[in-house]
Design a protein around this motif. Sequence first.
Motif, mmCIF file in Angstrom:
data_model
loop_
_atom_site.group_PDB
_atom_site.id
_atom_site.type_symbol
_atom_site.label_atom_id
_atom_site.label_comp_id
_atom_site.label_asym_id
_atom_site.label_seq_id
_atom_site.Cartn_x
_atom_site.Cartn_y
_atom_site.Cartn_z
ATOM 1 N N THR A 179 -1.853 0.120 -10.316
ATOM 2 C CA THR A 179 -2.810 0.591 -11.307
ATOM 3 C C THR A 179 -4.069 1.138 -10.631
ATOM 4 O O THR A 179 -4.602 2.184 -11.017
ATOM 5 N N ILE A 180 -4.538 0.434 -9.603
ATOM 6 C CA ILE A 180 -5.745 0.867 -8.884
ATOM 7 C C ILE A 180 -5.513 2.216 -8.213
ATOM 8 O O ILE A 180 -6.321 3.150 -8.345
ATOM 9 N N THR A 181 -4.419 2.347 -7.478
ATOM 10 C CA THR A 181 -4.135 3.605 -6.778
ATOM 11 C C THR A 181 -3.915 4.742 -7.774
ATOM 12 O O THR A 181 -4.333 5.881 -7.526
ATOM 13 N N SER A 182 -3.284 4.441 -8.894
ATOM 14 C CA SER A 182 -3.045 5.478 -9.906
ATOM 15 C C SER A 182 -4.361 6.019 -10.450
ATOM 16 O O SER A 182 -4.534 7.240 -10.606
ATOM 17 N N LEU A 183 -5.304 5.140 -10.726
ATOM 18 C CA LEU A 183 -6.591 5.568 -11.270
ATOM 19 C C LEU A 183 -7.378 6.396 -10.253
ATOM 20 O O LEU A 183 -8.006 7.401 -10.605
ATOM 21 N N VAL A 184 -7.349 5.975 -8.982
ATOM 22 C CA VAL A 184 -8.091 6.702 -7.943
ATOM 23 C C VAL A 184 -7.522 8.099 -7.750
ATOM 24 O O VAL A 184 -8.256 9.102 -7.705
ATOM 25 N N ILE A 185 -6.207 8.204 -7.648
ATOM 26 C CA ILE A 185 -5.567 9.506 -7.397
ATOM 27 C C ILE A 185 -5.632 10.384 -8.641
ATOM 28 O O ILE A 185 -5.795 11.608 -8.542
ATOM 29 N N THR A 186 -5.527 9.781 -9.823
ATOM 30 C CA THR A 186 -5.641 10.548 -11.063
ATOM 31 C C THR A 186 -7.010 11.205 -11.177
ATOM 32 O O THR A 186 -7.126 12.375 -11.584
ATOM 33 N N ALA A 187 -8.054 10.466 -10.837
ATOM 34 C CA ALA A 187 -9.413 11.024 -10.891
ATOM 35 C C ALA A 187 -9.541 12.237 -9.973
ATOM 36 O O ALA A 187 -10.206 13.230 -10.323
ATOM 37 N N SER A 235 0.826 -1.210 0.000
ATOM 38 C CA SER A 235 0.000 0.000 0.000
ATOM 39 C C SER A 235 0.860 1.260 0.000
ATOM 40 O O SER A 235 0.543 2.237 -0.704
ATOM 41 N N THR A 236 1.959 1.255 0.756
ATOM 42 C CA THR A 236 2.854 2.422 0.786
ATOM 43 C C THR A 236 3.480 2.667 -0.580
ATOM 44 O O THR A 236 3.472 3.798 -1.104
ATOM 45 N N LEU A 237 4.020 1.610 -1.171
ATOM 46 C CA LEU A 237 4.635 1.742 -2.491
ATOM 47 C C LEU A 237 3.599 2.133 -3.545
ATOM 48 O O LEU A 237 3.862 2.984 -4.406
ATOM 49 N N SER A 238 2.423 1.518 -3.483
ATOM 50 C CA SER A 238 1.404 1.767 -4.501
ATOM 51 C C SER A 238 0.887 3.203 -4.447
ATOM 52 O O SER A 238 0.669 3.831 -5.494
ATOM 53 N N VAL A 239 0.686 3.736 -3.251
ATOM 54 C CA VAL A 239 0.210 5.114 -3.133
ATOM 55 C C VAL A 239 1.292 6.088 -3.593
ATOM 56 O O VAL A 239 1.003 7.072 -4.288
ATOM 57 N N THR A 240 2.535 5.809 -3.221
ATOM 58 C CA THR A 240 3.635 6.690 -3.630
ATOM 59 C C THR A 240 3.774 6.727 -5.149
ATOM 60 O O THR A 240 3.804 7.795 -5.768
ATOM 61 N N VAL A 241 3.851 5.554 -5.762
ATOM 62 C CA VAL A 241 4.001 5.484 -7.220
ATOM 63 C C VAL A 241 2.711 5.931 -7.909
ATOM 64 O O VAL A 241 2.748 6.575 -8.960
ATOM 65 N N GLY A 242 1.564 5.603 -7.325
ATOM 66 C CA GLY A 242 0.289 6.020 -7.899
ATOM 67 C C GLY A 242 0.154 7.531 -7.942
ATOM 68 O O GLY A 242 -0.368 8.094 -8.915
ATOM 69 N N THR A 243 0.622 8.223 -6.895
ATOM 70 C CA THR A 243 0.600 9.686 -6.884
ATOM 71 C C THR A 243 1.512 10.249 -7.963
ATOM 72 O O THR A 243 1.166 11.196 -8.676
ATOM 73 N N THR A 244 2.692 9.642 -8.097
ATOM 74 C CA THR A 244 3.624 10.065 -9.148
ATOM 75 C C THR A 244 3.018 9.852 -10.531
ATOM 76 O O THR A 244 3.117 10.718 -11.414
#
Length: 286
Positions: free
Chosen positions: A169-177, A86-95
Amino acid sequence: MLAQDKATPFLWGYRLYVAAFFVFLAAPLVAASIFAFNDSVFPALPWQGFTLDWFFNDSEPKLGMFHDRRLLRGIYYSFVIAAFVSTLSVTVGTTNAFLFVRGQFPAKNFFYILMIVPLVIPGVILGISILVLASNTANFLENRFDMELELLRPGIFLVVMGQFSFITTITSLVITARLKKFDESMEEAALNLGASRARVLRTITLPFLRPAMIAAGIVAFLVSFENFNTTLFLVGSEAPLTITMYDRVAKVGSTPVLNAVSFALIIGSGLLALVSILVQRDKTVR
């Protein structure tokens, strides 16, 4: 009036369908929760009476989940893996969100689609592919340079990387929206007043994204915690809870203690989902 009469059967049919759908989803969860409190060594009817032994008893044959060392070890490894993922996914997802919303570069749409691809690849295929790649790389390094990289062998690191590959991919889509709704004029105003880009990011942009980041982190944690398909091919001796439960069912069969674990997971997942909703609603109200 005639049109209304014609719509009534359709409306009732739709309501029945929705009700049946939710019953279908909830029935297994309700059954598992009920049998977690059944005073029987078998997770089946008839009902033998209410008991908390499957949670707190410290002896066989009704060894509770809080005294089952193997289950507790599995829960611990699942927490460790889910926390890293979750930590890695949120960090990379935000980027990724900043990259695809603010960035302009060649083949942007192609790379955006490439980011989404892991989400539609079956977990079994993903797990096997990562295992083959890591094993072949480790064997090559060992044979060619006499280097032994344990990180590329089945274990926690590979499990984290395997889950991270599609949960991001999931975190990226949520934060991108969420980022697409941001008014960039707020950043421009702060920059015109002399704030640095780092300060603008820290005090304006990231606070706006925080609800989505928290929600994405919770989703990533839950998806990682319950993941089985990908994890099965990458796990080593540190088996997380899903693998531990699968191994228990394969060797012993279903037991009420597994129902107790399921009940605990249902409650935990529900609480995390509630936290996610409250955090986002609180921000929306403000």
